[in-house]
Write a protein that holds these residues in place. Structure first.
Motif, PDB file in Angstrom:
ATOM      1  N   ILE A   1       0.848  -1.193   0.000  1.00 28.92           N
ATOM      2  CA  ILE A   1       0.000   0.000   0.000  1.00 28.92           C
ATOM      3  C   ILE A   1       0.878   1.235   0.000  1.00 28.92           C
ATOM      4  N   THR A   2       0.848   1.974  -1.091  1.00 31.05           N
ATOM      5  CA  THR A   2       1.596   3.220  -1.228  1.00 31.05           C
ATOM      6  C   THR A   2       0.637   4.292  -1.742  1.00 31.05           C
ATOM      7  N   PRO A   3       0.950   5.581  -1.566  1.00 35.50           N
ATOM      8  CA  PRO A   3       0.050   6.629  -2.062  1.00 35.50           C
ATOM      9  C   PRO A   3      -0.305   6.440  -3.538  1.00 35.50           C
ATOM     10  N   GLY A   4      -1.602   6.399  -3.808  1.00 39.47           N
ATOM     11  CA  GLY A   4      -2.081   6.179  -5.163  1.00 39.47           C
ATOM     12  C   GLY A   4      -2.530   4.763  -5.439  1.00 39.47           C
ATOM     13  N   THR A   5      -2.296   3.827  -4.498  1.00 38.57           N
ATOM     14  CA  THR A   5      -2.718   2.439  -4.704  1.00 38.57           C
ATOM     15  C   THR A   5      -4.237   2.339  -4.679  1.00 38.57           C
ATOM     16  N   VAL A   6      -4.793   1.610  -5.640  1.00 44.43           N
ATOM     17  CA  VAL A   6      -6.236   1.365  -5.658  1.00 44.43           C
ATOM     18  C   VAL A   6      -6.536   0.206  -4.725  1.00 44.43           C
ATOM     19  N   LEU A   7      -7.402   0.447  -3.753  1.00 40.34           N
ATOM     20  CA  LEU A   7      -7.774  -0.567  -2.760  1.00 40.34           C
ATOM     21  C   LEU A   7      -9.176  -1.074  -3.016  1.00 40.34           C
ATOM     22  N   ILE A   8      -9.400  -2.359  -2.742  1.00 35.70           N
ATOM     23  CA  ILE A   8     -10.735  -2.942  -2.770  1.00 35.70           C
ATOM     24  C   ILE A   8     -11.227  -3.010  -1.334  1.00 35.70           C
ATOM     25  N   LEU A   9     -12.325  -2.328  -1.034  1.00 31.44           N
ATOM     26  CA  LEU A   9     -12.859  -2.278   0.327  1.00 31.44           C
ATOM     27  C   LEU A   9     -13.690  -3.527   0.591  1.00 31.44           C
ATOM     28  N   LEU A  10     -13.456  -4.162   1.732  1.00 31.55           N
ATOM     29  CA  LEU A  10     -14.113  -5.429   2.051  1.00 31.55           C
ATOM     30  C   LEU A  10     -15.169  -5.300   3.138  1.00 31.55           C
ATOM     31  N   ALA A  11     -15.309  -4.159   3.751  1.00 32.26           N
ATOM     32  CA  ALA A  11     -16.278  -3.998   4.834  1.00 32.26           C
ATOM     33  C   ALA A  11     -16.788  -2.571   4.822  1.00 32.26           C
ATOM     34  N   GLY A  12     -17.892  -2.375   5.534  1.00 35.24           N
ATOM     35  CA  GLY A  12     -18.454  -1.038   5.644  1.00 35.24           C
ATOM     36  C   GLY A  12     -19.481  -0.749   4.563  1.00 35.24           C
ATOM     37  N   ARG A  13     -19.866   0.494   4.518  1.00 33.46           N
ATOM     38  CA  ARG A  13     -20.917   0.922   3.597  1.00 33.46           C
ATOM     39  C   ARG A  13     -20.537   0.718   2.136  1.00 33.46           C
ATOM     40  N   PHE A  14     -19.254   0.858   1.817  1.00 34.71           N
ATOM     41  CA  PHE A  14     -18.801   0.772   0.427  1.00 34.71           C
ATOM     42  C   PHE A  14     -18.065  -0.535   0.137  1.00 34.71           C
ATOM     43  N   ARG A  15     -18.426  -1.614   0.807  1.00 32.58           N
ATOM     44  CA  ARG A  15     -17.744  -2.886   0.569  1.00 32.58           C
ATOM     45  C   ARG A  15     -17.962  -3.347  -0.887  1.00 32.58           C
ATOM     46  N   GLY A  16     -16.911  -3.893  -1.441  1.00 31.99           N
ATOM     47  CA  GLY A  16     -16.951  -4.322  -2.828  1.00 31.99           C
ATOM     48  C   GLY A  16     -16.628  -3.212  -3.810  1.00 31.99           C
ATOM     49  N   ARG A  17     -16.351  -2.007  -3.314  1.00 27.95           N
ATOM     50  CA  ARG A  17     -16.032  -0.882  -4.184  1.00 27.95           C
ATOM     51  C   ARG A  17     -14.531  -0.612  -4.153  1.00 27.95           C
ATOM     52  N   ARG A  18     -14.083   0.199  -5.111  1.00 30.03           N
ATOM     53  CA  ARG A  18     -12.659   0.540  -5.217  1.00 30.03           C
ATOM     54  C   ARG A  18     -12.445   1.995  -4.810  1.00 30.03           C
ATOM     55  N   ALA A  19     -11.353   2.242  -4.107  1.00 27.54           N
ATOM     56  CA  ALA A  19     -11.003   3.588  -3.670  1.00 27.54           C
ATOM     57  C   ALA A  19      -9.497   3.747  -3.758  1.00 27.54           C
ATOM     58  N   VAL A  20      -9.050   4.992  -3.797  1.00 24.59           N
ATOM     59  CA  VAL A  20      -7.628   5.303  -3.940  1.00 24.59           C
ATOM     60  C   VAL A  20      -7.057   5.697  -2.587  1.00 24.59           C
ATOM     61  N   PHE A  21      -5.939   5.092  -2.226  1.00 24.05           N
ATOM     62  CA  PHE A  21      -5.266   5.389  -0.959  1.00 24.05           C
ATOM     63  C   PHE A  21      -4.480   6.682  -1.089  1.00 24.05           C
ATOM     64  N   LEU A  22      -4.638   7.561  -0.085  1.00 23.66           N
ATOM     65  CA  LEU A  22      -3.944   8.847  -0.091  1.00 23.66           C
ATOM     66  C   LEU A  22      -2.806   8.895   0.930  1.00 23.66           C
ATOM     67  N   LYS A  23      -3.108   8.545   2.202  1.00 20.16           N
ATOM     68  CA  LYS A  23      -2.057   8.526   3.220  1.00 20.16           C
ATOM     69  C   LYS A  23      -2.557   7.781   4.452  1.00 20.16           C
ATOM     70  N   GLN A  24      -1.629   7.446   5.356  1.00 21.36           N
ATOM     71  CA  GLN A  24      -1.988   6.820   6.624  1.00 21.36           C
ATOM     72  C   GLN A  24      -2.047   7.887   7.704  1.00 21.36           C
ATOM     73  N   LEU A  25      -3.126   7.873   8.480  1.00 14.96           N
ATOM     74  CA  LEU A  25      -3.323   8.860   9.532  1.00 14.96           C
ATOM     75  C   LEU A  25      -2.591   8.455  10.804  1.00 14.96           C
ATOM     76  N   ALA A  26      -2.581   9.353  11.784  1.00 17.80           N
ATOM     77  CA  ALA A  26      -1.800   9.142  13.001  1.00 17.80           C
ATOM     78  C   ALA A  26      -2.260   7.920  13.791  1.00 17.80           C
ATOM     79  N   LYS A  27      -3.556   7.613  13.759  1.00 16.62           N
ATOM     80  CA  LYS A  27      -4.075   6.471  14.517  1.00 16.62           C
ATOM     81  C   LYS A  27      -3.993   5.159  13.748  1.00 16.62           C
ATOM     82  N   GLY A  28      -3.425   5.168  12.556  1.00 23.01           N
ATOM     83  CA  GLY A  28      -3.228   3.936  11.803  1.00 23.01           C
ATOM     84  C   GLY A  28      -4.236   3.687  10.706  1.00 23.01           C
ATOM     85  N   LEU A  29      -5.344   4.431  10.686  1.00 31.20           N
ATOM     86  CA  LEU A  29      -6.339   4.242   9.644  1.00 31.20           C
ATOM     87  C   LEU A  29      -5.853   4.847   8.328  1.00 31.20           C
TER      88      LEU A  29
END
Length: 207
Positions: A63-91
């Motif tokens: 996982i690096t900035p710009g990586t396309v992630l497939i979300l497996l849980a939550g409201r948008f599970r099964g959708r694709r999103a772009v990773f921007l950065k890791q926050l201080a709490k790890g999310l």
């Protein structure tokens, strides 16, 4: 387990036998009980309760900035999103972007993401202002109602994003679209949903 040797009568019984001194509990809970849930009848302190956090989760190398992630849980599970950065709490801070597939700026846990080999150029996205406090819900004090106001209907508060949040989302979308438009069919890929068919082996797939 500790055991002791006891003499056994009978010519065919070998003369002695090892017997366990601690045979374990005779009762097992039907449900899984976390070791942090209780100290038990003995009242002894459970060391697991005092375990301190080891810090934020280490970001996976895939996982690096710009990586396309497939979300497996939550409201948008099964959708694709772009990773921007890791926050201080790890999310992880991700975005669809919103103008492409409807996924706004949001935080996700990397344990519920599949990193793909697809990359998006996010060099022009400014993520400095986005932190955990940015996504915190405002604290509102509860007001005790009088008997006169009991039957009055409460004014419905706006559930949509604030103007500042909408402006931030638009700025991020515009910057991300500059990189998405450089790659043919990338916008259509981000719009598509991830799914598995019968017989698919996800652990053998290359994303």
């Amino acid at each position: 387990m500790p055991a002791v040797e006891k003499k056994i009568g009978g010519a065919k019984n070998g003369g002695s036998r090892k017997v366990e001194t601690d045979k374990g509990p005779k009762f097992y809970a039907a449900d899984d009980i976390s070791p942090l849930a209780s100290t038990g009848k003995s009242g002894k302190r459970n060391p697991a309760r005092e375990a301190k956090s080891k810090g934020i989760a280490k970001l996976r190398s895939s996982i690096t900035p710009g990586t396309v992630l497939i979300l497996l849980a939550g409201r948008f599970r099964g959708r694709r999103a772009v990773f921007l950065k890791q926050l201080a709490k790890g999310l992880l801070l991700v975005s669809g972007p919103y103008c492409v597939n409807g996924i706004p700026l949001r935080r996700v846990n990397q344990a519920y993401c599949i990193a793909t080999s697809t990359k998006v150029d996010v060099g022009g996205v400014d993520c400095k202002k986005f932190d955990d406090a940015y996504f915190a819900k405002p604290v509102t004090k509860k007001v005790k109602k009088d008997g006169k106001d009991f039957l009055k209907e409460d004014a419905k508060a706006s559930t949509g994003p604030s103007e500042a949040r909408a402006a931030d989302q638009k700025a991020v979308d515009d910057a991300m679209m500059m990189g998405i438009q450089k790659v043919p069919m990338l916008a259509a890929y981000l719009k598509s949903r991830f799914s598995l068919s019968k017989g698919d082996k996800p652990h053998l797939m290359k994303y």
